[in-house]
Design a protein around this motif. Structure first.
Motif, PDB file in Angstrom:
ATOM      1  N   LEU A   1       0.838  -1.200   0.000  1.00  0.00           N
ATOM      2  CA  LEU A   1       0.000   0.000   0.000  1.00  0.00           C
ATOM      3  C   LEU A   1       0.874   1.252   0.000  1.00  0.00           C
ATOM      4  O   LEU A   1       0.609   2.204  -0.758  1.00  0.00           O
ATOM      5  N   PHE A   2       1.899   1.256   0.831  1.00  0.00           N
ATOM      6  CA  PHE A   2       2.830   2.389   0.878  1.00  0.00           C
ATOM      7  C   PHE A   2       3.470   2.594  -0.493  1.00  0.00           C
ATOM      8  O   PHE A   2       3.579   3.730  -0.974  1.00  0.00           O
ATOM      9  N   TYR A   3       3.891   1.518  -1.123  1.00  0.00           N
ATOM     10  CA  TYR A   3       4.550   1.581  -2.432  1.00  0.00           C
ATOM     11  C   TYR A   3       3.663   2.254  -3.473  1.00  0.00           C
ATOM     12  O   TYR A   3       4.086   3.189  -4.164  1.00  0.00           O
ATOM     13  N   PHE A   4       2.440   1.792  -3.585  1.00  0.00           N
ATOM     14  CA  PHE A   4       1.545   2.326  -4.614  1.00  0.00           C
ATOM     15  C   PHE A   4       1.034   3.732  -4.288  1.00  0.00           C
ATOM     16  O   PHE A   4       0.711   4.499  -5.190  1.00  0.00           O
ATOM     17  N   LEU A   5       0.959   4.077  -2.997  1.00  0.00           N
ATOM     18  CA  LEU A   5       0.503   5.404  -2.620  1.00  0.00           C
ATOM     19  C   LEU A   5       1.541   6.485  -2.898  1.00  0.00           C
ATOM     20  O   LEU A   5       1.201   7.611  -3.304  1.00  0.00           O
ATOM     21  N   PHE A   6       2.813   6.156  -2.702  1.00  0.00           N
ATOM     22  CA  PHE A   6       3.836   7.204  -2.703  1.00  0.00           C
ATOM     23  C   PHE A   6       4.863   7.105  -3.826  1.00  0.00           C
ATOM     24  O   PHE A   6       5.697   7.998  -3.959  1.00  0.00           O
ATOM     25  N   ILE A   7       4.813   6.050  -4.624  1.00  0.00           N
ATOM     26  CA  ILE A   7       5.783   5.968  -5.710  1.00  0.00           C
ATOM     27  C   ILE A   7       5.515   7.086  -6.727  1.00  0.00           C
ATOM     28  O   ILE A   7       4.374   7.292  -7.150  1.00  0.00           O
ATOM     29  N   PRO A   8       6.542   7.848  -7.082  1.00  0.00           N
ATOM     30  CA  PRO A   8       6.350   8.952  -8.045  1.00  0.00           C
ATOM     31  C   PRO A   8       6.303   8.445  -9.485  1.00  0.00           C
ATOM     32  O   PRO A   8       7.085   8.845 -10.336  1.00  0.00           O
ATOM     33  N   ARG A   9       5.385   7.584  -9.739  1.00  0.00           N
ATOM     34  CA  ARG A   9       5.218   6.995 -11.067  1.00  0.00           C
ATOM     35  C   ARG A   9       3.751   6.646 -11.239  1.00  0.00           C
ATOM     36  O   ARG A   9       3.090   6.227 -10.282  1.00  0.00           O
ATOM     37  N   PHE A  10       3.253   6.833 -12.440  1.00  0.00           N
ATOM     38  CA  PHE A  10       1.829   6.608 -12.666  1.00  0.00           C
ATOM     39  C   PHE A  10       1.525   5.140 -12.917  1.00  0.00           C
ATOM     40  O   PHE A  10       2.182   4.478 -13.717  1.00  0.00           O
TER      41      PHE A  10
END
Length: 201
Positions: A23-32
């Motif tokens: 969840l953290f990865y998908f919420l904050f990764i600067p990539r669409f």
């Protein structure tokens, strides 16, 4: 205080950590990523790493193979850990790939390594703290994520370290683990994630 420590044992149970990292990865990764893809990945990870292990636990409990959710007896850990190894392999092979989700892929590879080590230790009657394994692995993943993407989630990391301390206190208070088992759990959680960082940092 006793109630708070008891709650900490459930809130920071290791079964939640892989999903929280995802969840953290998908919420904050600067990539669409398309919303549909994110929802599908998170749902699949939740089913495989949270719901299926819980169902498996109740199955083992009905068969009198385990006595509690916390697997206090070291010999009770063998089947759940072996099953979780297979689930991690499933996530790595079917849900994630190294090209589109490198950070998350290596996070789960680190989780797989930690689970294998904990499983091997169980055969030598060494009961590492799985709470510490899960939390330490998540802390290392978040720290690596912040380094890679130049993000400064100081408060998030501080909260997670406080959560580790609270959970460790809980495990000691309820005499579920010794200090040695807690330290071993932290090392088992950290080292595979540190090794995994070398491949994606």
């Amino acid at each position: 205080m006793k109630a708070l420590l008891k709650i900490a044992s459930y809130i920071f149970h290791p079964v939640w950590m892989p999903f929280l990292g995802s969840l953290f990865y998908f919420l904050f990764i600067p990539r669409f990523f398309p919303d549909e893809v994110v929802k599908a990945k998170l749902m699949a990870i939740a089913i495989i790493t949270v719901f299926i292990p819980i169902i498996f636990h109740f199955l083992l409990k009905n068969l009198n193979k385990v006595s509690s959710l916390f697997l206090d007896n070291v010999t009770e850990r063998r089947w759940p850990l072996l099953f979780y190894i297979l689930l991690c392999v499933m996530v790595l092979n079917q849900i994630l790939n190294i090209y589109n989700y490198p950070g998350l892929f290596y996070y789960f590879l680190g989780i797989l390594g930690s689970t294998v080590i904990a499983y091997i230790f169980s055969w030598f009657k060494l009961k590492v703290s799985l709470h510490m394994v899960g939390l330490a692995g998540l802390v290392m993943f978040v720290a690596g994520f912040c380094i890679y993407y130049h993000l400064y989630f100081i408060y998030t990391l501080s909260f997670m370290i406080i959560a580790m301390g609270l959970t460790a206190s809980s495990r000691l208070y309820f005499k579920a683990h010794s200090s040695f088992e807690l330290i071993m759990g932290i090392l088992v959680g950290l080292i595979p994630q540190i090794l995994a960082l070398k491949f994606w940092l």
